[in-house]
Write a protein that holds these residues in place. Structure first.
Motif, PDB file in Angstrom:
ATOM      1  N   GLN A  18       0.875  -1.162   0.000  1.00 27.40           N
ATOM      2  CA  GLN A  18       0.000   0.000   0.000  1.00 27.40           C
ATOM      3  C   GLN A  18       0.917   1.219   0.000  1.00 27.40           C
ATOM      4  N   ALA A  19       0.462   2.317  -0.581  1.00 29.90           N
ATOM      5  CA  ALA A  19       1.291   3.517  -0.733  1.00 29.90           C
ATOM      6  C   ALA A  19       1.865   3.990   0.614  1.00 29.90           C
ATOM      7  N   GLU A  20       1.056   4.002   1.649  1.00 32.43           N
ATOM      8  CA  GLU A  20       1.515   4.473   2.964  1.00 32.43           C
ATOM      9  C   GLU A  20       2.597   3.549   3.537  1.00 32.43           C
ATOM     10  N   THR A  21       2.449   2.250   3.349  1.00 33.26           N
ATOM     11  CA  THR A  21       3.442   1.288   3.829  1.00 33.26           C
ATOM     12  C   THR A  21       4.768   1.494   3.102  1.00 33.26           C
ATOM     13  N   GLU A  22       4.702   1.650   1.789  1.00 25.85           N
ATOM     14  CA  GLU A  22       5.923   1.846   1.020  1.00 25.85           C
ATOM     15  C   GLU A  22       6.619   3.151   1.410  1.00 25.85           C
ATOM     16  N   GLU A  23       5.865   4.198   1.623  1.00 27.27           N
ATOM     17  CA  GLU A  23       6.446   5.474   2.057  1.00 27.27           C
ATOM     18  C   GLU A  23       7.154   5.315   3.399  1.00 27.27           C
ATOM     19  N   THR A  24       6.520   4.604   4.324  1.00 28.17           N
ATOM     20  CA  THR A  24       7.129   4.376   5.647  1.00 28.17           C
ATOM     21  C   THR A  24       8.439   3.615   5.505  1.00 28.17           C
ATOM     22  N   ILE A  25       8.428   2.565   4.695  1.00 28.87           N
ATOM     23  CA  ILE A  25       9.637   1.766   4.475  1.00 28.87           C
ATOM     24  C   ILE A  25      10.739   2.615   3.863  1.00 28.87           C
ATOM     25  N   LEU A  26      10.413   3.348   2.812  1.00 30.27           N
ATOM     26  CA  LEU A  26      11.430   4.171   2.134  1.00 30.27           C
ATOM     27  C   LEU A  26      11.942   5.295   3.027  1.00 30.27           C
ATOM     28  N   ASP A  27      11.055   5.931   3.788  1.00 36.37           N
ATOM     29  CA  ASP A  27      11.489   6.984   4.716  1.00 36.37           C
ATOM     30  C   ASP A  27      12.482   6.420   5.729  1.00 36.37           C
ATOM     31  N   TYR A  28      12.142   5.270   6.302  1.00 39.01           N
ATOM     32  CA  TYR A  28      12.994   4.645   7.311  1.00 39.01           C
ATOM     33  C   TYR A  28      14.347   4.252   6.711  1.00 39.01           C
ATOM     34  N   LEU A  29      14.335   3.544   5.583  1.00 31.67           N
ATOM     35  CA  LEU A  29      15.587   3.085   4.986  1.00 31.67           C
ATOM     36  C   LEU A  29      16.480   4.243   4.572  1.00 31.67           C
ATOM     37  N   ALA A  30      15.904   5.284   3.999  1.00 35.19           N
ATOM     38  CA  ALA A  30      16.701   6.443   3.574  1.00 35.19           C
ATOM     39  C   ALA A  30      17.306   7.158   4.778  1.00 35.19           C
ATOM     40  N   GLU A  31      16.560   7.216   5.875  1.00 34.58           N
ATOM     41  CA  GLU A  31      17.045   7.910   7.067  1.00 34.58           C
ATOM     42  C   GLU A  31      18.110   7.128   7.822  1.00 34.58           C
ATOM     43  N   TYR A  32      17.891   5.851   8.033  1.00 36.24           N
ATOM     44  CA  TYR A  32      18.773   5.073   8.907  1.00 36.24           C
ATOM     45  C   TYR A  32      19.752   4.181   8.158  1.00 36.24           C
ATOM     46  N   TYR A  33      19.512   3.948   6.890  1.00 33.91           N
ATOM     47  CA  TYR A  33      20.416   3.133   6.079  1.00 33.91           C
ATOM     48  C   TYR A  33      20.686   3.836   4.753  1.00 33.91           C
ATOM     49  N   GLY A  34      20.851   5.155   4.844  1.00 30.03           N
ATOM     50  CA  GLY A  34      21.155   5.975   3.679  1.00 30.03           C
ATOM     51  C   GLY A  34      22.613   5.849   3.288  1.00 30.03           C
ATOM     52  N   PRO A  35      23.021   6.593   2.281  1.00 28.52           N
ATOM     53  CA  PRO A  35      24.420   6.531   1.840  1.00 28.52           C
ATOM     54  C   PRO A  35      25.369   6.811   3.002  1.00 28.52           C
ATOM     55  N   LYS A  36      26.428   6.026   3.079  1.00 29.68           N
ATOM     56  CA  LYS A  36      27.411   6.165   4.155  1.00 29.68           C
ATOM     57  C   LYS A  36      28.630   6.915   3.636  1.00 29.68           C
ATOM     58  N   GLU A  37      29.094   7.847   4.451  1.00 34.13           N
ATOM     59  CA  GLU A  37      30.340   8.520   4.098  1.00 34.13           C
ATOM     60  C   GLU A  37      31.474   7.522   4.225  1.00 34.13           C
ATOM     61  N   GLY A  38      32.395   7.574   3.320  1.00 33.38           N
ATOM     62  CA  GLY A  38      33.534   6.684   3.372  1.00 33.38           C
ATOM     63  C   GLY A  38      33.232   5.295   2.834  1.00 33.38           C
ATOM     64  N   ALA A  39      32.001   5.060   2.391  1.00 37.93           N
ATOM     65  CA  ALA A  39      31.661   3.760   1.815  1.00 37.93           C
ATOM     66  C   ALA A  39      32.243   3.684   0.407  1.00 37.93           C
ATOM     67  N   ARG A  40      32.112   2.557  -0.163  1.00 37.63           N
ATOM     68  CA  ARG A  40      32.643   2.365  -1.511  1.00 37.63           C
ATOM     69  C   ARG A  40      32.077   3.418  -2.462  1.00 37.63           C
TER      70      ARG A  40
END
Length: 126
Positions: free
Chosen positions: A83-105
């Motif tokens: 559902q749109a709301e579920t996907e938004e929640t998942i993407l918001d969470y992943l982008a915030e807590y598992y976003g691009p890392k500095e110093g990563a490849r």
């Protein structure tokens, strides 16, 4: 004043290394390792249903990257449509807590900056 014993300084350093990083430290779920923040349960319920949470916690990427992974899983791995709301929640969470890392490849070089492949890509029929 009493002098510090030679073993005291290294022991103090090791103790400091084991302490949380203060206010910036995030509490994690002991079962999954996911950062306990808004949306984590939705990620757990939808993502860990099919694969280990390690596939989330060991990776990182932009919101666009995570969305592409979801689409790939939907197109090729049988992941259901959210559902749109579920996907938004998942993407918001992943982008915030598992976003691009500095110093990563670093990202892959664009093809235009790469040298020509010296190996044949098609087997010679002769």
């Amino acid at each position: 004043m009493k002098p510090l014993h030679a073993l005291t300084v290294p022991a103090l350093g090791m103790t400091l290394l084991c302490l949380p990083l203060g206010a910036g430290a995030q509490e994690t779920d002991p079962d999954t390792g996911l950062v306990k923040a808004e949306g984590w349960e939705t990620v757990r319920d939808n993502c860990v249903a099919c694969h280990s949470a390690n596939l989330v916690t060991q990776n990182s990427g932009s919101r666009n990257h995570w969305e592409k992974l979801i689409r790939w899983m939907q197109d090729t791995q049988g992941l259901w449509e959210f559902q749109a709301e579920t996907e938004e929640t998942i993407l918001d969470y992943l982008a915030e807590y598992y976003g691009p890392k500095e110093g990563a490849r670093r990202p892959a070089l664009p093809r235009t900056l790469m040298p020509d492949n010296p190996y044949p890509t098609v087997a010679d029929p002769g």
